[in-house]
Scaffold this motif. Structure first.
Motif, mmCIF file in Angstrom:
data_model
loop_
_atom_site.group_PDB
_atom_site.id
_atom_site.type_symbol
_atom_site.label_atom_id
_atom_site.label_comp_id
_atom_site.label_asym_id
_atom_site.label_seq_id
_atom_site.Cartn_x
_atom_site.Cartn_y
_atom_site.Cartn_z
ATOM 1 N N THR A 138 3.056 -7.127 0.219
ATOM 2 C CA THR A 138 2.213 -7.048 -0.058
ATOM 3 C C THR A 138 1.796 -7.800 -0.443
ATOM 4 O O THR A 138 -0.634 -8.586 0.042
ATOM 5 C CB THR A 138 1.616 -5.794 -0.559
ATOM 6 N N LEU A 193 1.102 0.859 -7.405
ATOM 7 C CA LEU A 193 -0.029 0.920 -6.747
ATOM 8 C C LEU A 193 0.050 0.256 -5.160
ATOM 9 O O LEU A 193 -0.742 0.280 -4.775
ATOM 10 C CB LEU A 193 -1.354 0.302 -7.433
ATOM 11 N N PHE A 194 0.322 -0.845 -5.016
ATOM 12 C CA PHE A 194 1.015 -1.812 -4.113
ATOM 13 C C PHE A 194 1.602 -0.823 -3.173
ATOM 14 O O PHE A 194 0.903 -0.897 -2.059
ATOM 15 C CB PHE A 194 2.616 -2.758 -4.699
ATOM 16 N N ILE A 197 -1.682 0.560 -1.675
ATOM 17 C CA ILE A 197 -2.282 -0.391 -0.539
ATOM 18 C C ILE A 197 -1.604 -0.846 0.704
ATOM 19 O O ILE A 197 -2.532 -0.157 1.836
ATOM 20 C CB ILE A 197 -2.169 -1.485 -1.446
ATOM 21 N N VAL A 201 -3.736 -0.046 3.768
ATOM 22 C CA VAL A 201 -3.708 -1.500 4.704
ATOM 23 C C VAL A 201 -3.085 -1.146 5.853
ATOM 24 O O VAL A 201 -3.851 -1.542 7.297
ATOM 25 C CB VAL A 201 -3.856 -2.481 4.815
ATOM 26 N N TRP A 291 -5.021 -9.343 8.995
ATOM 27 C CA TRP A 291 -4.867 -8.302 7.847
ATOM 28 C C TRP A 291 -3.926 -7.226 9.034
ATOM 29 O O TRP A 291 -2.766 -7.624 9.140
ATOM 30 C CB TRP A 291 -5.087 -7.047 7.151
#
Lengths: 384, 347
Positions: A138, A193-194, A197, A201, A291
């Motif tokens: 990430t 949290l990663f 995320i 995404v 992204w």
């Protein structure tokens, strides 16, 4: 009853491990039969090195799974009169039961402890590696793709963590004192949290044009993700399914923290390399967002080296966990994990070598298996 | 070139600054200070006693202020007690004038609470011990690793290659605390072993290094690092052996040993050089394990003592040394790489 001879000990251990042998043979038979349809995993069965590696790794996975059936005794059960007994010694007061690998300094069965110890290692090491990869990917993708100030700051931070001697970091981060300050929880709150995320995404970029699918995936990720997150990081899961012992959380977070900068550097390097390829330029011309390009153009093309590093890194994490146990950090003294058992055993090594040797050899074989597996994967993925 | 050095140097200072700040912050957390007070004075102190102990020794002031004192940019604290006796950070026995500043910038690393001695003397002595260990490890590790790598890489895919490669993988899969334990059991255990060497290197740090007490620690450390260097050498050697000029030399009729020694070796050793330099920081971790296992009183042993007793100033100096080692070796490996490979320029 007589003490068992070496051959009898080996024979009895092999018998105890029967569930593992059955599972191993089943997996290998199925995999070899369908190997042409299994992609990279199937190709592994073309190289002997990869097959040996996979065999060793699977052996330990099955041992961890069936630990309750295999181990004849409880890992913390103490039987009086069995202290420091040699391998193959008959158990006092129990007909036909033996301490196959002897007893340790607290009269516990070394064999059962080694078998149960595989559980600790195999439940933490792969999970910690996955988390480290999530963090590394990430952060590494944008750092390599955008370059600029973000990259400078992130690289500086990564290099800083890497300049720290690992053991010093462990001594600072894995202590009962640190646990009372709540720093591990903060670290966990950030690091855990990663994955969320990353998944958000990932789905957002893929199903950008299909709002219905996107909503389903996002709602699923957010509910499950935040549910697990609240349980693991803050130990406040409303349903009480997900929770982590504070000791374990401390170790887990530290191991993830130590591993992620290296993953970050690898991903960043790979991204910088792949960014110059034509298909990335094509995607940019097509008007894809940054992204999307990172996650669906660059990442899949970087999978080869990443899979190989993943295997090696599980091995490295296993070594790290052993190091933690060796210095007596973070784990309870009763824990059967290999590192602390080696540490316990080494104190009386000159007199009683048998409690320390089995966990040492187990750890070595697991890491060796992972390294051989990585080697086999590298060999096969280069052939593409 | 100069700007490159300056930039690297700046980054180095910044990294060391950030890291010491982190270490300082973590060692000065409330529970850690309490632990320090209890281990130094009395395990059964009450909370008030702990607080007054910390007050008397200047630990209860703001962390940043004390970090400044350690750096030497804030004047050291002083305290005059009821008897008129002066205590303070910079006060030492037999000193006529107490200096106003005493931090790293003034060349003072502070006092160790565990060993009750100047940190600089401890670090110097322990580093010298570790220096000897490192020296012998390098002497054993580098030549054997290069030899294994070259032998494996010169005929890629042969049986020698397969055997040596498996051996290298096996050594990288064996951490120091595993190989050390195995070595002690085999070579030093009084029950089953060969009793060739000693299982402890304590005597090496006190009364001198002998073959008997130093072989096992050196072997343990060298073995783990060897596999990695050997694999790098093998890869680089295998690549060189496929080069055009090697084929030319073969066609010219040069014998195989001559090709390896004269044509291939020098080009094959560029990549391992960087790897060997980058091994240093990572040997540092090995040093901690091996010195603890064999009870050899070197830098790693000191680090463990400092960390487990929360000896703040000793730990800070240990981390400065460790960080310096890591960053300097990185710098040397970068420069060396440029020097050996003229295709790469630093600027």
């Amino acid at each position: 009853m007589e003490q068992l001879t070496l051959l009898e000990i080996i024979w009895r251990i092999l018998i105890q491990l029967i569930p593992v042998w059955v599972a191993l043979i089943a997996v290998f038979a199925v995999s070899i039969t369908f190997k042409s349809r299994l992609g990279l995993y199937g190709k592994l069965f073309n190289s002997s090195v990869g097959m040996i590696g996979l065999g060793i790794v699977l052996f330990w996975i099955f041992t961890a799974l069936f630990a309750d059936i295999i181990a004849p005794f409880d890992p913390i059960e103490q039987i009086s009169g069995m202290k420091h007994k040699k391998p193959g010694w008959p158990v006092v007061g129990q007909e036909g039961a033996f301490y196959l690998l002897g007893g340790d300094n607290l009269a516990r069965d070394v064999f059962s402890r080694v078998i149960h110890g595989s559980r600790t290692v195999l439940s933490i090491a792969p999970a910690a590696t996955v988390f480290a990869f999530m963090v590394g990917i990430t952060l590494g993708l944008p750092a390599g793709y955008f370059h600029g100030r973000l990259d400078t700051i992130l690289s500086f931070l990564a290099n800083m963590v890497l300049a720290f001697p690992v053991i010093l970091l462990f001594y600072l981060l894995v202590t009962p004192e640190i646990r009372t300050t709540g720093i591990p929880v903060v670290l966990a709150a950030v690091l855990f949290l990663f994955p969320i995320i990353f998944l958000v995404v990932l789905f957002r970029t893929k199903y950008f044009v299909q709002p219905q699918k996107l909503t389903i995936y996002l709602v699923l990720t957010m509910t499950i993700g935040l549910w697990v997150y609240s349980g693991l990081a803050f130990n406040s899961d409303p349903l009480g399914v997900w929770s982590m012992d504070p000791n374990l959380l401390n170790i887990f977070v530290s191991v993830v923290f130590v591993n992620s900068p290296t993953v970050f550097r690898i991903v960043r390097g790979l991204t910088m390399d792949i960014k110059t390829r034509d298909y990335v330029a094509a995607a940019q011309t097509r008007g894809e967002g940054p992204w999307y390009i990172m996650l669906w153009e660059i990442l899949p093309n970087a999978r080869g080296p990443l899979i190989v590093d993943f295997c090696l890194r599980i091995g490295y994490t296993t070594i790290l966990l052993g190091t933690l146990g060796f210095f007596g950090l973070g784990v309870s003294p009763e824990s059967p994990d290999w590192g602390s058992t080696i540490n316990e055993g080494r104190k009386l090594l000159a007199l009683f070598p048998h409690p320390a040797l089995p966990p040492a050899l187990s750890l070595m074989s697991l890491v060796l298996g992972l390294n051989l597996l990585a080697d086999g994967l590298r060999e096969q993925s280069l052939k593409d | 070139m100069l700007s490159f050095f300056l930039k690297r140097f700046g980054v180095m200072i910044l990294t060391a600054f950030c890291l010491t700040l982190v270490v300082f912050y973590l060692t000065n957390l409330e529970p850690n200070l309490e632990k320090l007070a209890k281990t130094q004075a009395n395990m059964r102190m009450t909370d008030e006693q702990v607080a007054s102990w910390l007050d008397d020794r200047g630990y209860s002031r703001p962390v940043l202020l004390r970090y400044g004192e350690w750096l030497g940019i804030v004047p050291g604290w002083t305290l005059v007690d009821e008897d008129g006796k002066l205590t303070g950070r910079c006060v030492r026995k037999g000193q006529e004038v107490t200096p106003r500043f005493c931090g790293v910038l003034q060349g003072s690393l502070g006092l160790s609470t565990v060993f009750s001695d100047e940190v600089s003397t401890i670090i110097a002595k322990r580093l010298a011990n570790t220096g000897w260990l490192m020296f012998w490890v390098m002497v054993v590790m580098v030549p054997s690793a290069l030899l294994v790598g070259v032998l494996a890489g010169m005929r890629e895919g042969s049986r020698t290659d397969r055997t040596l490669s498996t051996f290298s993988i096996a050594t990288t899969a064996t951490p120091e605390y595993v190989s050390g334990v195995i070595f002690i059991v085999v070579f030093a255990s009084s029950m089953v072993g060969l009793k060739w060497f000693k299982g402890s290197a304590t005597s090496a740090s006190d009364s001198g290094i002998t073959f008997e007490n130093f072989t096992l620690p050196v072997l343990t450390m060298a073995l783990y690092g060897m596999g990695y260097i050997a694999r790098m050498t093998r890869a680089s050697m295998a690549e060189v052996m496929t080069a055009q000029y090697i084929r030319t030399a073969r066609l010219k009729g040069v014998s195989f040993p001559m090709i390896v020694i004269k044509h291939a070796l020098r080009n094959a050793l560029i990549a391992p050089f960087t790897v060997i330099m980058l091994q240093f920081p990572w040997l540092l971790t090995g040093v901690v394990i091996v010195e603890t296992l064999f009870n050899y009183k070197g830098f790693g042993w000191t680090l463990v003592q400092a960390a487990s007793n929360n000896d703040i100033e000793l730990l800070l100096s240990c981390s400065v040394v460790a960080v310096a080692v890591v960053l300097i070796t990185q710098l040397i490996s970068d420069i060396g790489y440029v020097y050996l490979n003229p295709r790469i320029r630093v600027t």
